[in-house]
Design a protein around this motif. Structure first.
Motif, PDB file in Angstrom:
ATOM      1  N   ARG A   1     -81.074  -4.790 -58.542  1.00  0.00           N
ATOM      2  CA  ARG A   1     -81.866  -4.019 -57.601  1.00  0.00           C
ATOM      3  C   ARG A   1     -80.921  -3.482 -56.542  1.00  0.00           C
ATOM      4  NH1 ARG A   1     -86.884  -7.686 -55.787  1.00  0.00           N
ATOM      5  NH2 ARG A   1     -85.215  -9.090 -55.211  1.00  0.00           N
ATOM      6  N   ARG A   2     -81.320  -2.403 -55.913  1.00  0.00           N
ATOM      7  CA  ARG A   2     -80.465  -1.898 -54.861  1.00  0.00           C
ATOM      8  C   ARG A   2     -81.291  -1.138 -53.836  1.00  0.00           C
ATOM      9  NH1 ARG A   2     -80.013   1.309 -59.279  1.00  0.00           N
ATOM     10  NH2 ARG A   2     -80.056   3.559 -59.001  1.00  0.00           N
ATOM     11  N   VAL A   3     -80.873  -1.180 -52.610  1.00  0.00           N
ATOM     12  CA  VAL A   3     -81.493  -0.391 -51.571  1.00  0.00           C
ATOM     13  C   VAL A   3     -80.966   1.022 -51.686  1.00  0.00           C
ATOM     14  CG1 VAL A   3     -81.635  -0.086 -49.074  1.00  0.00           C
ATOM     15  CG2 VAL A   3     -81.783  -2.375 -50.056  1.00  0.00           C
ATOM     16  N   VAL A   4     -81.830   2.004 -51.533  1.00  0.00           N
ATOM     17  CA  VAL A   4     -81.409   3.388 -51.693  1.00  0.00           C
ATOM     18  C   VAL A   4     -80.314   3.745 -50.702  1.00  0.00           C
ATOM     19  CG1 VAL A   4     -82.170   5.786 -51.558  1.00  0.00           C
ATOM     20  CG2 VAL A   4     -83.645   4.063 -52.616  1.00  0.00           C
ATOM     21  N   LEU A   5     -80.445   3.278 -49.444  1.00  0.00           N
ATOM     22  CA  LEU A   5     -79.407   3.486 -48.453  1.00  0.00           C
ATOM     23  C   LEU A   5     -78.736   2.158 -48.193  1.00  0.00           C
ATOM     24  CD1 LEU A   5     -81.266   5.775 -45.903  1.00  0.00           C
ATOM     25  CD2 LEU A   5     -79.937   6.402 -47.904  1.00  0.00           C
ATOM     26  N   SER A   6     -77.420   2.134 -48.196  1.00  0.00           N
ATOM     27  CA  SER A   6     -76.696   0.877 -48.097  1.00  0.00           C
ATOM     28  C   SER A   6     -75.785   0.877 -46.887  1.00  0.00           C
ATOM     29  CB  SER A   6     -75.845   0.659 -49.347  1.00  0.00           C
ATOM     30  OG  SER A   6     -74.720   1.495 -49.311  1.00  0.00           O
TER      31      SER A   6
ATOM     32  N   GLY B   1     -84.313 -11.279 -48.118  1.00  0.00           N
ATOM     33  CA  GLY B   1     -85.405 -11.792 -47.301  1.00  0.00           C
ATOM     34  C   GLY B   1     -85.065 -11.794 -45.822  1.00  0.00           C
ATOM     35  N   ALA B   2     -86.093 -12.013 -44.995  1.00  0.00           N
ATOM     36  CA  ALA B   2     -85.956 -12.092 -43.538  1.00  0.00           C
ATOM     37  C   ALA B   2     -85.323 -10.836 -42.955  1.00  0.00           C
ATOM     38  CB  ALA B   2     -85.160 -13.333 -43.141  1.00  0.00           C
ATOM     39  N   GLY B   3     -85.565  -9.690 -43.597  1.00  0.00           N
ATOM     40  CA  GLY B   3     -85.039  -8.434 -43.084  1.00  0.00           C
ATOM     41  C   GLY B   3     -83.565  -8.218 -43.341  1.00  0.00           C
ATOM     42  N   LEU B   4     -82.974  -8.992 -44.256  1.00  0.00           N
ATOM     43  CA  LEU B   4     -81.552  -8.875 -44.550  1.00  0.00           C
ATOM     44  C   LEU B   4     -81.340  -8.390 -45.981  1.00  0.00           C
ATOM     45  CD1 LEU B   4     -80.213 -12.219 -43.018  1.00  0.00           C
ATOM     46  CD2 LEU B   4     -80.162  -9.947 -41.980  1.00  0.00           C
ATOM     47  N   VAL B   5     -80.207  -7.711 -46.185  1.00  0.00           N
ATOM     48  CA  VAL B   5     -79.760  -7.322 -47.513  1.00  0.00           C
ATOM     49  C   VAL B   5     -78.301  -7.742 -47.648  1.00  0.00           C
ATOM     50  CG1 VAL B   5     -81.341  -5.363 -47.746  1.00  0.00           C
ATOM     51  CG2 VAL B   5     -79.083  -5.011 -46.740  1.00  0.00           C
ATOM     52  N   ALA B   6     -77.846  -7.843 -48.885  1.00  0.00           N
ATOM     53  CA  ALA B   6     -76.448  -8.199 -49.133  1.00  0.00           C
ATOM     54  C   ALA B   6     -75.911  -7.351 -50.267  1.00  0.00           C
ATOM     55  CB  ALA B   6     -76.315  -9.678 -49.497  1.00  0.00           C
ATOM     56  N   PHE B   7     -74.673  -6.903 -50.119  1.00  0.00           N
ATOM     57  CA  PHE B   7     -73.983  -6.249 -51.234  1.00  0.00           C
ATOM     58  C   PHE B   7     -73.381  -7.364 -52.082  1.00  0.00           C
ATOM     59  CE2 PHE B   7     -71.031  -4.098 -53.828  1.00  0.00           C
ATOM     60  CZ  PHE B   7     -71.358  -2.747 -53.837  1.00  0.00           C
ATOM     61  N   ILE B   8     -73.843  -7.477 -53.323  1.00  0.00           N
ATOM     62  CA  ILE B   8     -73.385  -8.527 -54.241  1.00  0.00           C
ATOM     63  C   ILE B   8     -72.446  -7.908 -55.272  1.00  0.00           C
ATOM     64  CG2 ILE B   8     -74.060 -10.345 -55.855  1.00  0.00           C
ATOM     65  CD1 ILE B   8     -75.111 -10.798 -53.044  1.00  0.00           C
ATOM     66  N   PRO B   9     -71.148  -8.159 -55.193  1.00  0.00           N
ATOM     67  CA  PRO B   9     -70.218  -7.640 -56.207  1.00  0.00           C
ATOM     68  C   PRO B   9     -70.388  -8.386 -57.533  1.00  0.00           C
ATOM     69  CG  PRO B   9     -69.091  -8.107 -54.128  1.00  0.00           C
ATOM     70  CD  PRO B   9     -70.429  -8.789 -54.071  1.00  0.00           C
ATOM     71  N   VAL B  10     -70.703  -7.649 -58.587  1.00  0.00           N
ATOM     72  CA  VAL B  10     -70.978  -8.286 -59.873  1.00  0.00           C
ATOM     73  C   VAL B  10     -69.994  -7.887 -60.973  1.00  0.00           C
ATOM     74  CG1 VAL B  10     -73.439  -8.473 -59.355  1.00  0.00           C
ATOM     75  CG2 VAL B  10     -72.585  -6.458 -60.563  1.00  0.00           C
ATOM     76  N   GLY B  11     -69.108  -6.931 -60.691  1.00  0.00           N
ATOM     77  CA  GLY B  11     -68.179  -6.500 -61.733  1.00  0.00           C
ATOM     78  C   GLY B  11     -66.884  -6.005 -61.134  1.00  0.00           C
ATOM     79  N   ARG B  12     -65.955  -5.664 -62.018  1.00  0.00           N
ATOM     80  CA  ARG B  12     -64.669  -5.159 -61.547  1.00  0.00           C
ATOM     81  C   ARG B  12     -64.182  -4.056 -62.471  1.00  0.00           C
ATOM     82  NH1 ARG B  12     -59.560  -7.348 -63.432  1.00  0.00           N
ATOM     83  NH2 ARG B  12     -59.836  -8.406 -65.435  1.00  0.00           N
TER      84      ARG B  12
ATOM     85  N   LEU C   1     -68.226  -7.255 -50.373  1.00  0.00           N
ATOM     86  CA  LEU C   1     -69.191  -8.299 -50.056  1.00  0.00           C
ATOM     87  C   LEU C   1     -69.532  -8.288 -48.572  1.00  0.00           C
ATOM     88  CD1 LEU C   1     -70.835 -10.851 -50.780  1.00  0.00           C
ATOM     89  CD2 LEU C   1     -68.716 -12.169 -50.433  1.00  0.00           C
ATOM     90  N   ARG C   2     -70.829  -8.167 -48.255  1.00  0.00           N
ATOM     91  CA  ARG C   2     -71.254  -8.190 -46.868  1.00  0.00           C
ATOM     92  C   ARG C   2     -72.761  -8.391 -46.788  1.00  0.00           C
ATOM     93  NH1 ARG C   2     -70.067  -4.276 -43.343  1.00  0.00           N
ATOM     94  NH2 ARG C   2     -72.032  -4.593 -42.271  1.00  0.00           N
ATOM     95  N   VAL C   3     -73.217  -8.813 -45.623  1.00  0.00           N
ATOM     96  CA  VAL C   3     -74.643  -8.939 -45.331  1.00  0.00           C
ATOM     97  C   VAL C   3     -74.951  -7.958 -44.220  1.00  0.00           C
ATOM     98  CG1 VAL C   3     -76.495 -10.500 -44.622  1.00  0.00           C
ATOM     99  CG2 VAL C   3     -74.554 -11.386 -45.960  1.00  0.00           C
ATOM    100  N   ASP C   4     -76.126  -7.341 -44.283  1.00  0.00           N
ATOM    101  CA  ASP C   4     -76.514  -6.401 -43.241  1.00  0.00           C
ATOM    102  C   ASP C   4     -78.018  -6.452 -43.050  1.00  0.00           C
ATOM    103  OD1 ASP C   4     -76.357  -4.160 -41.384  1.00  0.00           O
ATOM    104  OD2 ASP C   4     -74.484  -3.672 -42.389  1.00  0.00           O
ATOM    105  N   VAL C   5     -78.469  -5.751 -42.024  1.00  0.00           N
ATOM    106  CA  VAL C   5     -79.892  -5.639 -41.752  1.00  0.00           C
ATOM    107  C   VAL C   5     -80.485  -4.568 -42.646  1.00  0.00           C
ATOM    108  CG1 VAL C   5     -81.614  -5.159 -39.972  1.00  0.00           C
ATOM    109  CG2 VAL C   5     -79.482  -6.331 -39.371  1.00  0.00           C
ATOM    110  N   ALA C   6     -81.617  -4.864 -43.257  1.00  0.00           N
ATOM    111  CA  ALA C   6     -82.266  -3.887 -44.126  1.00  0.00           C
ATOM    112  C   ALA C   6     -82.794  -2.733 -43.296  1.00  0.00           C
ATOM    113  CB  ALA C   6     -83.408  -4.541 -44.897  1.00  0.00           C
ATOM    114  N   PRO C   7     -82.571  -1.499 -43.740  1.00  0.00           N
ATOM    115  CA  PRO C   7     -83.110  -0.343 -43.010  1.00  0.00           C
ATOM    116  C   PRO C   7     -84.621  -0.297 -43.115  1.00  0.00           C
ATOM    117  CG  PRO C   7     -82.156   0.358 -45.079  1.00  0.00           C
ATOM    118  CD  PRO C   7     -81.837  -1.110 -44.942  1.00  0.00           C
TER     119      PRO C   7
END
Length: 370
Positions: A124-129, A323-334, A104-110
């Motif tokens: 959905r996912r960003v191609v580069l993370s 939004g606002a130029g940010l992305v987040a890795f959302i853990p949805v499973g284990r 889990l983390r927040v980062d700036v979208a490339p």
């Protein structure tokens, strides 16, 4: 790019393997944010709270994250932060303070990188993370993964060779699933088919990834169909969870609100490596897909784990634009041991033989020669 949700297709495997842990990294300059009341990232924070409240792998923890974010936003905690990277780091630190999670983390979208999706029944996912580890150092268990500066074209298969008489050696940088790495595994099982022992080295992983490299190798290490691990994701959240499709992922019964698949090794026609000893080298940089690999070998008693306890980054998911130029890795499973129901989030996986990481190879070589 959208993928069909129809069960029984290869697209399902791609969705599952992408959610095991995205493997690429980026390095960019963060755009500046203004500091007006509420901040231009107020809506992004609310979107993040919604995503965590409805999609996080543990619903109760997801609601705790969301409550914290909304409370802090209402109190104006984030209003005066004028840089996107600083906002992302602050949000990540606040989330980890509520409950540590290895992904889990927040980062700036490339800039200029497309977002895939929304894919039916998958995130959905960003191609580069954002990266999962810094190449020069380990990620502390339970801490937010730091940005990686590893090259984007870092090959998944770092090295293959005869390391001793009859002992084949295979070292990974990551598990990105690129065609070249799958081809490298196919070459490995062909060129080293008569090995008496195989040493698989994940001590210097730059990041995690997916299942493609494992699925290219496991058919040659097992002489019978074998359940490796199970993976579960919420079935009825926004866009839902994927269903099983490829022959290495089999849908099985689970809780009413969960989609559960078993990761299965399906033997190939070539069986010589199935008789070889297998040693899997670990460190506290062995994480995510590297830990999936470790548990698969350990619980099936197919390999001996040697080295240090792993990083403890279990929960898989995908990168979401908020939004606002940010992305987040959302853990949805284990991913977990189907015999015990336990996973390795935060705790890591304890090797069968614990030694300092820099001594693991020597220990494996000594055992391989016995």
């Amino acid at each position: 790019m959208q993928e069909s949700p129809v069960s029984g297709t290869a697209s399902t495997l791609r969705r599952w393997t992408a959610m095991v842990g995205l493997a690429a990294t980026f390095a960019i300059t963060a755009p500046a944010f203004g500091a007006e009341a509420g901040g231009p990232y107020a809506q992004a924070i609310d979107t993040l709270a919604d995503q965590l409240a409805t999609r996080f792998v543990d619903p109760a923890t997801g609601r705790r994250y969301a409550d914290m974010l909304r409370t802090n936003a209402a109190a104006g905690k984030y209003d005066g932060i004028g840089d996107a990277r600083a906002v992302a780091q602050t949000l990540t630190q606040d989330l980890q303070a509520v409950a540590p999670d290895g992904h889990l983390r927040v980062d700036v979208a490339p800039e200029g990188v497309p977002v895939q999706g929304p894919a039916p029944r998958g995130p959905r996912r960003v191609v580069l993370s954002p990266g999962e580890t810094a190449p020069g150092g380990a990620v502390r268990r339970g801490s937010a993964p730091g940005p990686s500066l590893a090259p984007l074209d870092l090959p998944s298969v770092a090295e293959t060779k005869w390391i001793a008489d009859g002992v084949a050696y295979l070292r990974f940088n990551q598990f990105a699933g690129e065609p070249a790495s799958v081809a490298a595994i196919q070459a490995f099982v062909r060129d080293y088919a008569n090995a008496d022992a195989v040493i698989i080295d994940t001590r210097t992983l730059a990041r995690g990834g997916g299942l493609a490299e494992m699925d290219a190798l496991f058919p040659y290490l097992f002489d019978r169909e074998t359940v490796l691990v199970e993976m579960a994701v919420a079935k009825d959240g926004p866009r839902g969870g994927p269903t099983a499709g490829a022959n290495t992922l089999r849908e099985v019964a689970g809780p009413a609100n969960m989609s559960v698949v078993q990761h299965v090794a399906v033997p190939a026609g070539e069986h010589r490596l199935a008789k070889a000893k297998v040693f899997y080298l670990t460190s506290n940089r062995t994480r995510s897909a590297g830990e999936h690999f470790a548990l698969a070998l350990q619980r099936t008693h197919r390999g001996t784990l040697i080295g240090e306890r792993t990083a403890g980054a279990n929960h898989f998911g995908g990168i979401e634009p908020i939004g606002a130029g940010l992305v987040a890795f959302i853990p949805v499973g284990r991913t977990y041991d189907p015999d015990t129901g336990k996973d390795w989030e935060g705790a890591g996986i304890t090797p069968d033989i614990e030694v300092p990481a820099d001594q693991a190879l020597d220990k494996a070589l000594a055992l391989a020669k016995q």
